[in-house]
Design an enzyme around this catalytic site. Structure first.
Site, mmCIF file in Angstrom:
data_model
loop_
_atom_site.group_PDB
_atom_site.id
_atom_site.type_symbol
_atom_site.label_atom_id
_atom_site.label_comp_id
_atom_site.label_asym_id
_atom_site.label_seq_id
_atom_site.Cartn_x
_atom_site.Cartn_y
_atom_site.Cartn_z
ATOM 1 N N GLU A 16 0.809 -1.219 0.000
ATOM 2 C CA GLU A 16 0.000 0.000 0.000
ATOM 3 C C GLU A 16 0.849 1.279 0.000
ATOM 4 O O GLU A 16 0.316 2.378 -0.117
ATOM 5 C CB GLU A 16 -0.988 -0.027 1.165
ATOM 6 C CG GLU A 16 -2.061 -1.100 0.922
ATOM 7 C CD GLU A 16 -3.015 -1.270 2.075
ATOM 8 O OE1 GLU A 16 -4.190 -0.895 1.936
ATOM 9 O OE2 GLU A 16 -2.582 -1.777 3.134
ATOM 10 N N ASP A 211 -12.004 -2.634 -4.421
ATOM 11 C CA ASP A 211 -13.088 -3.628 -4.540
ATOM 12 C C ASP A 211 -14.416 -2.969 -4.185
ATOM 13 O O ASP A 211 -14.450 -1.836 -3.715
ATOM 14 C CB ASP A 211 -12.815 -4.824 -3.608
ATOM 15 C CG ASP A 211 -12.712 -4.395 -2.159
ATOM 16 O OD1 ASP A 211 -11.595 -4.152 -1.691
ATOM 17 O OD2 ASP A 211 -13.747 -4.256 -1.496
HETATM 18 N N1 ADE Z 1 -10.013 -2.596 2.424
HETATM 19 C C1 ADE Z 1 -10.098 -2.835 1.105
HETATM 20 N N2 ADE Z 1 -11.273 -3.412 0.803
HETATM 21 C C2 ADE Z 1 -11.949 -3.535 1.961
HETATM 22 C C3 ADE Z 1 -13.198 -4.076 2.296
HETATM 23 N N3 ADE Z 1 -14.002 -4.595 1.363
HETATM 24 N N4 ADE Z 1 -13.576 -4.056 3.593
HETATM 25 C C4 ADE Z 1 -12.758 -3.530 4.530
HETATM 26 N N5 ADE Z 1 -11.558 -3.021 4.273
HETATM 27 C C5 ADE Z 1 -11.143 -3.008 2.994
#
Ligand code: ADE
Length: 248
Positions: A16, A211
């Site tokens: 990251e 996501d």
């Molecule tokens: N970091 C990246 N994607 C995430 C998710 N879906 N839930 C929690 N933290 C995250």
């Protein structure tokens, strides 16, 4: 000659921020239990102290506390990394700068309203306006000049933090219902913001969507993070390039 900026930089995972720290000069590191703090300089006007905290609020708060205690000259603490989209208009590579953060799993009802942090008697934490505006302007400018090629146009909004990876549409919808302006979810930002507030240090949370916090979240996250590692430093650099305009 302006004062050099001392930036404290944290990410949960090496990917990251990027594991290649060769762009830093005078690199040195110190170990604090299982936390390594890397220090170095970037250009002539930035000192950096950075660490990878590990996932979740406790690890993030511990790393933030250690980092800030390790050097009282840190001017600004930035937590960066990836996040799940809560706002359906957001997609992979969208950049989100938090204009507020909330710990979505803080619930001390009936003693305090839902989300209120007893230590601060506040639910949402907001970055100092001058630092927020500096970062937002820097990111937009970098996007316009093409420095952030591959990233989508930066925007800002509410980011919620909690100790769960969200990959269930029903859980995400419940969060959206409780926090209608929610844009993204992650697992560290608001914990770091709380520590920074309590320590009296300005902070920012800067995320890139990996996501949709839905059934496909785990796979999308893993695929994205692998690709993101090569790009993460460019986002940090967009800020560093503009360190002469900081509000310090
Ligand atoms: N970091 C990246 N994607 C995430 C998710 N879906 N839930 C929690 N933290 C995250």
């Amino acid at each position: 000659m302006t004062q050099p900026l001392h930036l404290g930089l944290l990410g949960a995972m090496p990917e990251e921020i990027g594991t290649d720290l060769s762009h830093l000069k005078d690199l040195r590191c110190s170990d604090h239990g299982d936390l390594t703090i890397h220090r170095g300089s970037w250009g002539d006007n930035v000192h950096l102290s950075l660490a990878w905290s590990g996932w979740g609020k406790v690890s993030a708060a511990r790393a933030a506390t250690r980092l800030l205690a390790s050097d009282p000259s840190i001017d600004l603490l930035v937590f960066t990394g990836v996040a799940g989209a809560a706002d359906q208009t957001l997609h992979q590579w969208d950049v989100v700068l938090a204009d507020a953060v909330v710990q979505h799993d803080m619930d001390a009802r009936p003693l305090f309203p839902r989300f209120t942090l007893p230590a601060l008697n506040q639910d949402r934490l907001k970055p100092q306006p001058a630092w927020f505006h500096w970062a937002k302007t820097a990111l937009l400018e970098a996007h316009e000049t093409g420095e952030l090629d591959g990233f989508e146009r930066p925007s800002s909004g509410l980011i919620a933090t909690g100790d769960s990876f969200i990959g269930d549409p029903a859980v995400l919808q419940a969060l959206r219902d409780a926090l209608p302006d929610l844009r993204a979810v992650e697992m560290e930002g608001a914990a770091v913001a709380q520590v920074a507030e309590q320590e009296g240090v300005p902070w920012l949370v800067l995320r890139v969507i990996s996501d949709g916090a839905d059934e496909a979240a785990a796979q999308s996250f893993e695929d994205f993070v692998r690709r993101y590692e090569q790009q993460a430093w460019r986002l940090i650099e967009a800020l560093l390039q503009r360190c002469d305009d900081t509000p310090q």
